[in-house]
Scaffold this motif. Structure first.
Motif, short mmCIF file in Angstrom:
data_model
loop_
_atom_site.label_atom_id
_atom_site.label_comp_id
_atom_site.label_asym_id
_atom_site.label_seq_id
_atom_site.Cartn_x
_atom_site.Cartn_y
_atom_site.Cartn_z
N HIS A 89 0.84 -1.18 0.00
CA HIS A 89 0.00 0.00 0.00
C HIS A 89 0.88 1.25 0.00
CE1 HIS A 89 0.27 -1.55 4.26
NE2 HIS A 89 1.03 -0.47 4.28
N THR A 90 0.26 2.39 -0.13
CA THR A 90 0.97 3.67 -0.07
C THR A 90 0.73 4.30 1.29
OG1 THR A 90 0.68 4.00 -2.45
CG2 THR A 90 1.18 5.95 -1.13
N ALA A 91 1.80 4.68 1.98
CA ALA A 91 1.69 5.30 3.30
C ALA A 91 1.78 6.81 3.17
CB ALA A 91 2.81 4.78 4.21
N ILE A 92 0.78 7.50 3.73
CA ILE A 92 0.71 8.96 3.69
C ILE A 92 0.83 9.50 5.11
CG2 ILE A 92 -0.59 10.95 2.87
CD1 ILE A 92 -2.25 9.02 1.16
N VAL A 120 -3.14 3.54 2.05
CA VAL A 120 -4.15 3.47 0.99
C VAL A 120 -3.68 2.58 -0.15
CG1 VAL A 120 -5.01 5.78 1.55
CG2 VAL A 120 -3.28 5.51 -0.25
N THR A 121 -4.65 2.11 -0.92
CA THR A 121 -4.38 1.40 -2.17
C THR A 121 -5.20 2.04 -3.29
OG1 THR A 121 -6.13 -0.22 -1.71
CG2 THR A 121 -3.88 -0.80 -1.03
N ASP A 122 -4.86 1.72 -4.50
CA ASP A 122 -5.64 2.20 -5.63
C ASP A 122 -6.95 1.42 -5.70
OD1 ASP A 122 -6.38 1.91 -8.73
OD2 ASP A 122 -5.27 3.78 -8.44
N GLU A 123 -8.08 2.14 -5.84
CA GLU A 123 -9.39 1.49 -5.84
C GLU A 123 -9.52 0.47 -6.95
OE1 GLU A 123 -14.06 2.72 -6.65
OE2 GLU A 123 -12.62 4.25 -5.99
N ALA A 124 -8.96 0.76 -8.12
CA ALA A 124 -9.15 -0.11 -9.29
C ALA A 124 -8.29 -1.37 -9.22
CB ALA A 124 -8.84 0.67 -10.57
N LYS A 133 1.49 4.22 -7.64
CA LYS A 133 2.84 4.49 -8.12
C LYS A 133 2.90 5.59 -9.18
CE LYS A 133 4.44 -0.19 -7.11
NZ LYS A 133 5.07 -1.44 -7.65
N ASP A 134 1.75 6.02 -9.67
CA ASP A 134 1.72 7.08 -10.69
C ASP A 134 2.20 8.39 -10.08
OD1 ASP A 134 1.20 8.97 -12.60
OD2 ASP A 134 -0.93 8.48 -12.84
#
Length: 473
Positions: free
Chosen positions: A135-138, A181-185, A191-192
């Protein structure tokens, strides 16, 4: 003169023995002993190893992440060796009997080889370190205000992000938040770079609110992240220990009776600065104080900690990393303030609400929007996902920081769902109503008076904890 691990080859060139480093590592391998026989009411975790900066925090972090209660601790790390004894129990107050937990402690702190992969797999979801691989950590920090969590989660949902976990702390009108978070799709990390840049811009705007000059921080982290340590570091960097004058004046009389009692003095004879902490006991207290001292780059050479009924007593013998004591009054005052803030950050005020339901994209945004519409402010939140279930805990007050009326609570449950939102209890933690009773309890127990410094007494307690001193009654 021949250097250890190096000898001359037949051609006259130095030859480095590849086994030398592993030999040194084996000779200095940590020793971790789990002792269930020496104490009647607790398991003793004894750790001996070569000393290095931050090793105390590593040990305490492992025990704390397993939700173990540390009732006593004796620490000594003067010189090149580190020796600790911790008296621990599980959440029910029992000794450690679960072999999986015992294996995990030994594998994490020592040199255990057996069942390593099994232990890591079975316990990974329960500990506090998160890997950003899935996941992406914010990381977000700035000035707190009512409805902020709702706005943050709304932005993430609008940008097709699924919140899989989050932890939010508020203290002294400041907020720190780590969101995964993760990308919903795709269900994968985002990573974009263009999307990440837009997310950072939108979240920064939300944190600043209507004041473009307001300080706010939005970052993306990578690698392993220990959430609670990062929250402490973010709050410390945001100087939440500097109490606003308005808050200080309002709570001056109240806080003087129930806030932590912390003192710092120099012991010239032994060359240490001695920090004494006395406050109400609670889970993870030792982690919070050790984490703060470590992140402020102080070295703990000796320490003792104990819980006595509802109160906790800690004493640390520290120096700068260069070996100097804390001689400046301004520095001593800063240490006291930072430790006070570290203790208070985890104190949860308000009504505890627990939500458990099937997870879906946008759930956090919808729930916190209802909170905002009902005039509630989130003072702390712990958002997690277990399988296909969302398990969230919120602490809420009204927008002025006062208790939430039952009329609002019932309206809240009707809208969100009575079966999925439960009201647990109102948490005061010695603040607001009931503070006088807390102060009375302290006085009845003899108060939280400053303990008299005695390096000899500390040494005796430490070696007694190791079982090397026999006590006589």
């Amino acid at each position: 003169m021949q250097v250890a691990g190096v000898r001359m080859s037949g051609r006259g060139c130095p030859y480095f023995d590849p086994d030398y480093d592993t030999l040194i590592s084996r000779l200095n391998a940590p020793s971790v002993v789990i002792d269930n026989s020496s104490c009647d009411d607790a398991t003793l975790v004894k750790v001996d190893s070569a000393n290095k900066h931050g090793i105390l925090l590593e040990v305490v972090q492992v025990l704390t992440d397993l939700d173990l209660t540390i009732s006593k601790a004796y620490i000594s790390s003067d010189g090149g060796w580190f020796m600790d004894v911790f008296h621990v129990t599980d959440k029910l107050g029992h000794k450690l009997r679960d072999q999986g937990i015992i294996d995990y402690i030994q594998q994490s702190l020592g040199d255990a080889q057996a069942t390593t992969s099994q232990v890591k797999t079975s316990l990974a979801p329960t500990v506090g370190t998160q890997s950003s691989g899935g996941h992406t950590a914010i990381e977000l920090s700035g000035r707190d205000r009512p409805g902020l969590l709702s706005e943050i989660s709304g932005v993430l949902t609008g940008m097709t992000c699924n919140v899989v976990a989050a932890e939010v702390w508020t203290h002294n009108k400041r907020v720190a938040c780590v969101v995964y978070v993760t990308d919903e799709a795709t269900g994968c990390p985002i990573k974009d770079p263009e999307k990440l840049a837009r997310m950072k811009e939108r979240l920064s705007q939300v944190l600043r609110g209507d004041d473009e000059n307001r300080l706010a921080t939005t970052d993306f982290s990578s690698g392993l992240t220990h959430t609670e340590r990062r929250l402490h570091q973010m709050m410390l960097a945001d100087r939440d220990y500097d109490v606003p004058s308005s808050t200080s004046s309002i709570n001056a009389v109240l806080d003087a009776r129930i806030r932590p009692v912390i003192s710092l003095r120099n012991c010239l004879e032994k060359g240490y600065s001695v920090v004494s902490v006395q406050c109400k006991d609670r889970p993870k207290l030792l982690f919070d104080t050790v984490c703060t001292l470590t992140d402020m780059e102080y070295v703990v050479f000796h320490a003792s900690a104990r819980a006595d009924g509802p109160y906790a007593y800690q004493e640390y013998y520290i120096r700068h990393m260069d070996g100097c004591t804390l001689d400046l009054d301004a520095e001593q005052e800063r240490v006291v303030k930072c430790l006070e803030a570290a203790i208070e950050r985890r104190v949860s005020e308000g009504l505890r609400l627990e939500l458990c339901t099937r997870d879906r994209v946008g759930l956090l945004s919808d729930v916190t929007r209802v909170f905002r519409e009902k005039g509630l402010s989130v003072t702390r939140a712990d958002v997690s996902t277990r399988g296909d279930r969302a398990v969230n805990v919120f602490y809420v007050t009204d927008t002025s920081g006062k208790a939430v009326s039952m009329k609002v609570v019932e309206a809240l449950r009707l809208e969100i769902g009575q079966a999925i939102l439960e009201v647990k209890e109102e948490v005061k933690e010695g603040r607001g109503e009931g503070a006088a009773e807390v102060a009375a309890e302290v006085a009845a127990a003899g108060g939280m008076s400053r303990s008299r410094f005695s390096f000899g007494n500390l040494s005796e307690r430490f070696f007694h904890g190791l079982g090397l001193v026999k006590s006589y009654s």
